[in-house]
Structure formats: C-alpha cells, structure tokens
Design a protein around this motif. Sequence first.
Motif, PDB file in Angstrom:
ATOM      1  N   THR A 129      -5.527 -12.231  -0.877  1.00  0.00           N
ATOM      2  CA  THR A 129      -5.058 -11.360   0.197  1.00  0.00           C
ATOM      3  C   THR A 129      -4.234 -12.098   1.246  1.00  0.00           C
ATOM      4  N   ARG A 130      -4.160 -13.413   1.180  1.00  0.00           N
ATOM      5  CA  ARG A 130      -3.508 -14.128   2.283  1.00  0.00           C
ATOM      6  C   ARG A 130      -2.044 -13.748   2.438  1.00  0.00           C
ATOM      7  N   ILE A 131      -1.338 -13.514   1.334  1.00  0.00           N
ATOM      8  CA  ILE A 131       0.068 -13.129   1.466  1.00  0.00           C
ATOM      9  C   ILE A 131       0.198 -11.713   2.008  1.00  0.00           C
ATOM     10  N   LEU A 132      -0.850 -10.893   1.825  1.00  0.00           N
ATOM     11  CA  LEU A 132      -0.788  -9.509   2.291  1.00  0.00           C
ATOM     12  C   LEU A 132      -0.915  -9.400   3.803  1.00  0.00           C
ATOM     13  N   SER A 133      -1.337 -10.488   4.443  1.00  0.00           N
ATOM     14  CA  SER A 133      -1.331 -10.500   5.906  1.00  0.00           C
ATOM     15  C   SER A 133       0.075 -10.764   6.442  1.00  0.00           C
ATOM     16  N   HIS A 134       0.981 -11.196   5.551  1.00  0.00           N
ATOM     17  CA  HIS A 134       2.379 -11.434   5.927  1.00  0.00           C
ATOM     18  C   HIS A 134       3.298 -10.340   5.391  1.00  0.00           C
ATOM     19  N   ILE A 135       3.032  -9.889   4.167  1.00  0.00           N
ATOM     20  CA  ILE A 135       3.812  -8.817   3.555  1.00  0.00           C
ATOM     21  C   ILE A 135       2.869  -7.634   3.385  1.00  0.00           C
ATOM     22  N   ALA A 136       2.971  -6.678   4.286  1.00  0.00           N
ATOM     23  CA  ALA A 136       2.013  -5.569   4.305  1.00  0.00           C
ATOM     24  C   ALA A 136       2.278  -4.605   3.147  1.00  0.00           C
ATOM     25  N   PRO A 137       1.281  -4.372   2.289  1.00  0.00           N
ATOM     26  CA  PRO A 137       1.481  -3.437   1.186  1.00  0.00           C
ATOM     27  C   PRO A 137       1.274  -1.992   1.633  1.00  0.00           C
ATOM     28  N   ASP A 138       1.986  -1.090   0.991  1.00  0.00           N
ATOM     29  CA  ASP A 138       1.735   0.338   1.198  1.00  0.00           C
ATOM     30  C   ASP A 138       0.626   0.812   0.268  1.00  0.00           C
ATOM     31  N   PHE A 139       0.559   0.181  -0.911  1.00  0.00           N
ATOM     32  CA  PHE A 139      -0.445   0.530  -1.903  1.00  0.00           C
ATOM     33  C   PHE A 139      -0.995  -0.745  -2.535  1.00  0.00           C
ATOM     34  N   VAL A 140      -2.264  -0.712  -2.896  1.00  0.00           N
ATOM     35  CA  VAL A 140      -2.901  -1.816  -3.609  1.00  0.00           C
ATOM     36  C   VAL A 140      -3.478  -1.262  -4.901  1.00  0.00           C
ATOM     37  N   HIS A 141      -3.194  -1.952  -6.011  1.00  0.00           N
ATOM     38  CA  HIS A 141      -3.669  -1.524  -7.320  1.00  0.00           C
ATOM     39  C   HIS A 141      -4.502  -2.639  -7.944  1.00  0.00           C
ATOM     40  N   VAL A 142      -5.638  -2.288  -8.499  1.00  0.00           N
ATOM     41  CA  VAL A 142      -6.479  -3.251  -9.201  1.00  0.00           C
ATOM     42  C   VAL A 142      -6.101  -3.223 -10.676  1.00  0.00           C
ATOM     43  N   PHE A 143      -5.755  -4.400 -11.190  1.00  0.00           N
ATOM     44  CA  PHE A 143      -5.331  -4.533 -12.582  1.00  0.00           C
ATOM     45  C   PHE A 143      -6.426  -5.251 -13.348  1.00  0.00           C
ATOM     46  N   SER A 198      -6.597   2.422  -7.521  1.00  0.00           N
ATOM     47  CA  SER A 198      -5.494   2.321  -6.558  1.00  0.00           C
ATOM     48  C   SER A 198      -5.969   2.803  -5.198  1.00  0.00           C
ATOM     49  N   GLY A 199      -5.359   2.268  -4.154  1.00  0.00           N
ATOM     50  CA  GLY A 199      -5.709   2.674  -2.810  1.00  0.00           C
ATOM     51  C   GLY A 199      -4.714   2.133  -1.813  1.00  0.00           C
ATOM     52  N   GLY A 200      -5.077   2.219  -0.555  1.00  0.00           N
ATOM     53  CA  GLY A 200      -4.238   1.700   0.503  1.00  0.00           C
ATOM     54  C   GLY A 200      -4.532   0.236   0.766  1.00  0.00           C
ATOM     55  N   PRO A 201      -3.985  -0.324   1.846  1.00  0.00           N
ATOM     56  CA  PRO A 201      -4.188  -1.732   2.170  1.00  0.00           C
ATOM     57  C   PRO A 201      -5.658  -2.121   2.301  1.00  0.00           C
ATOM     58  N   GLU A 202      -6.493  -1.157   2.675  1.00  0.00           N
ATOM     59  CA  GLU A 202      -7.914  -1.468   2.857  1.00  0.00           C
ATOM     60  C   GLU A 202      -8.586  -1.902   1.554  1.00  0.00           C
ATOM     61  N   LEU A 203      -8.027  -1.507   0.404  1.00  0.00           N
ATOM     62  CA  LEU A 203      -8.607  -1.887  -0.879  1.00  0.00           C
ATOM     63  C   LEU A 203      -8.548  -3.402  -1.070  1.00  0.00           C
ATOM     64  N   ALA A 204      -7.508  -4.033  -0.544  1.00  0.00           N
ATOM     65  CA  ALA A 204      -7.394  -5.490  -0.653  1.00  0.00           C
ATOM     66  C   ALA A 204      -8.547  -6.181   0.066  1.00  0.00           C
ATOM     67  N   ASN A 205      -8.975  -5.636   1.202  1.00  0.00           N
ATOM     68  CA  ASN A 205     -10.096  -6.222   1.938  1.00  0.00           C
ATOM     69  C   ASN A 205     -11.400  -6.111   1.154  1.00  0.00           C
ATOM     70  N   VAL A 206     -11.553  -5.009   0.444  1.00  0.00           N
ATOM     71  CA  VAL A 206     -12.738  -4.837  -0.401  1.00  0.00           C
ATOM     72  C   VAL A 206     -12.738  -5.878  -1.520  1.00  0.00           C
ATOM     73  N   LEU A 207     -11.578  -6.095  -2.130  1.00  0.00           N
ATOM     74  CA  LEU A 207     -11.479  -7.084  -3.205  1.00  0.00           C
ATOM     75  C   LEU A 207     -11.744  -8.488  -2.688  1.00  0.00           C
ATOM     76  N   GLU A 208     -11.291  -8.756  -1.470  1.00  0.00           N
ATOM     77  CA  GLU A 208     -11.511 -10.076  -0.872  1.00  0.00           C
ATOM     78  C   GLU A 208     -12.991 -10.354  -0.708  1.00  0.00           C
ATOM     79  N   SER A 209     -13.751  -9.358  -0.341  1.00  0.00           N
ATOM     80  CA  SER A 209     -15.181  -9.563  -0.083  1.00  0.00           C
ATOM     81  C   SER A 209     -16.046  -9.404  -1.323  1.00  0.00           C
TER      82      SER A 209
END
Length: 257
Positions: free
Chosen positions: A208-222, A230-241
């Motif tokens: 997620t570190r690059i996402l604090s610089h380049i803000a995503p509109d959507f986050v997809h889990v592959f 799929s979800g919004g930027p908040e999904l990246a925080n869930v994946l981080e934790s």
Amino acid sequence: MATLEIKDLHVSVNTDEGKKEILKGVDLTIKPGETHAIMGPNGSGKSTLSYAIAGHPKYEVTSGEVLLDGENVLDMTVDERARAGLFLAMQYPVEVPGVSMSNFLRTAATAVRGEAPKLRTWVKEVKGAMSDLDIDPAFAERSVNEGFSGGEKKRHEILQLSLLKPKIAILDETDSGLDVDALRVVSEGVNRYKADNEVGVMLITHYTRILSHIAPDFVHVFAGGRIVESGGPELANVLESEGYVKYTGKQEEASAV
C-alpha cells in the motif's frame, strides 16, 4: 482519452508439464482519469495480465477480449498496441547495451507519433521531463538501463511515460526496489502525467505504500488468475492489515510467471 475493457480474458503459458492456464477469466474496465490498483499475492497472475495486454509472445490468449475504445488490441502487433495508446512500465526494465537513452527515446517517440519530433522542440521536451524526475542530463547518452540502479530504471520508465503520452498506462510494480525519495519522485511523475492527460492507470502492486502517493479510485484483489474482490481505496487498508490469506485459501494460486 480512452477506455480499456478487459472481457473474460483467459491466458496460458507453456511449461515443462505442458500448457498451464494462468488467467482464468479477468473482467475489468478502466475509464479515462481512473486509477485501478491491482493487488494480490506473488504468483497470482498480475504480471501475466500486464504482459498479455502488451502482447508478450510467451503468453497465449486462449479466449476473451481486450478492447481499447472498442478496438480489440489482441488483433494488433505489439508496436500497433503502443501506437494505439497502450504503455507498460515493466517490473524489471531490461538493459539495452549500445543504444543510448536519447536515441531510444526519440526513436520510440517517432514510432508512436508517426513522425520525428522537431529536434529543437524535442531537446527542450526531454530536458524538462528529466528535470521533473530528477534525472541527471548525462544519463541521456548512457546505454538504456545499463548500470542503472533500480530507482534509476524506474525513473526512466516514467520518463518514457511522459514523453510517449499513452492513453492507458500499465505500471507493473513500479514501486519495487525504490527508496523513499525515489518512490516520491516516481509517484509525482505519474500523478503529473495523469492530471495533464486524463490517462487511465492500471497500477499493479503488492503493498500500500505507493497508494499513499498515487491515490487509487478502485482497488481489486487478484488471486488464482482472476479478480476476486473489488472496492474503493479502503480495501487496500484491509489488505495491509489482514493480508491475502482468505483469498489464497479459497482460490487455486497460479504459478509465479
């Protein structure tokens, strides 16, 4: 401005054990100005997706479509895809001994634009782009990526982005191998180009570190060769934790390719 539509994309590669399916039905639409972060564990098929779109001969598309403003890019050669507006910043940029960065960039720009840029204008354009990315002008006469550090290679990938002016930018783990300063400079370069050109961005990353610089509109889990959530930027925080355990536990994980 352009829209990229990936429809039920299936991709295979040949292995010692025979043909292996890596992508198992990928669906994704990227509209102008949108940034889509593709996140997932190693070996899930993220890089395979980027290479298949770009036209790497190792990857065989067995079914599905990749449309750029309605045109199926899978029917195009690699150079035709670039001229149509696709750009791939590679995870591991290759070295090209004997070819200077200046010659490489001007040749690439000529191919994409359909005519050679006027020299005086081109020199000014390149110097400005290099300055924005904190690239030493001396690098223009060095061989492409030869002896470059990881951060220098990634800066030059974004330099190509700014000069070739694509409609869709696929950034394959552009943050890997970057220190804090290089990550900031590279991210600023992406954001600057996106703001000026309304480009669609597919940002492939583990972290997620690059996402604090380049803000995503959507986050997809592959995972397992497809998008599983799929979800919004908040999904990246869930994946981080929480990591990817709940996805890899349910999906068959593809081999690292």
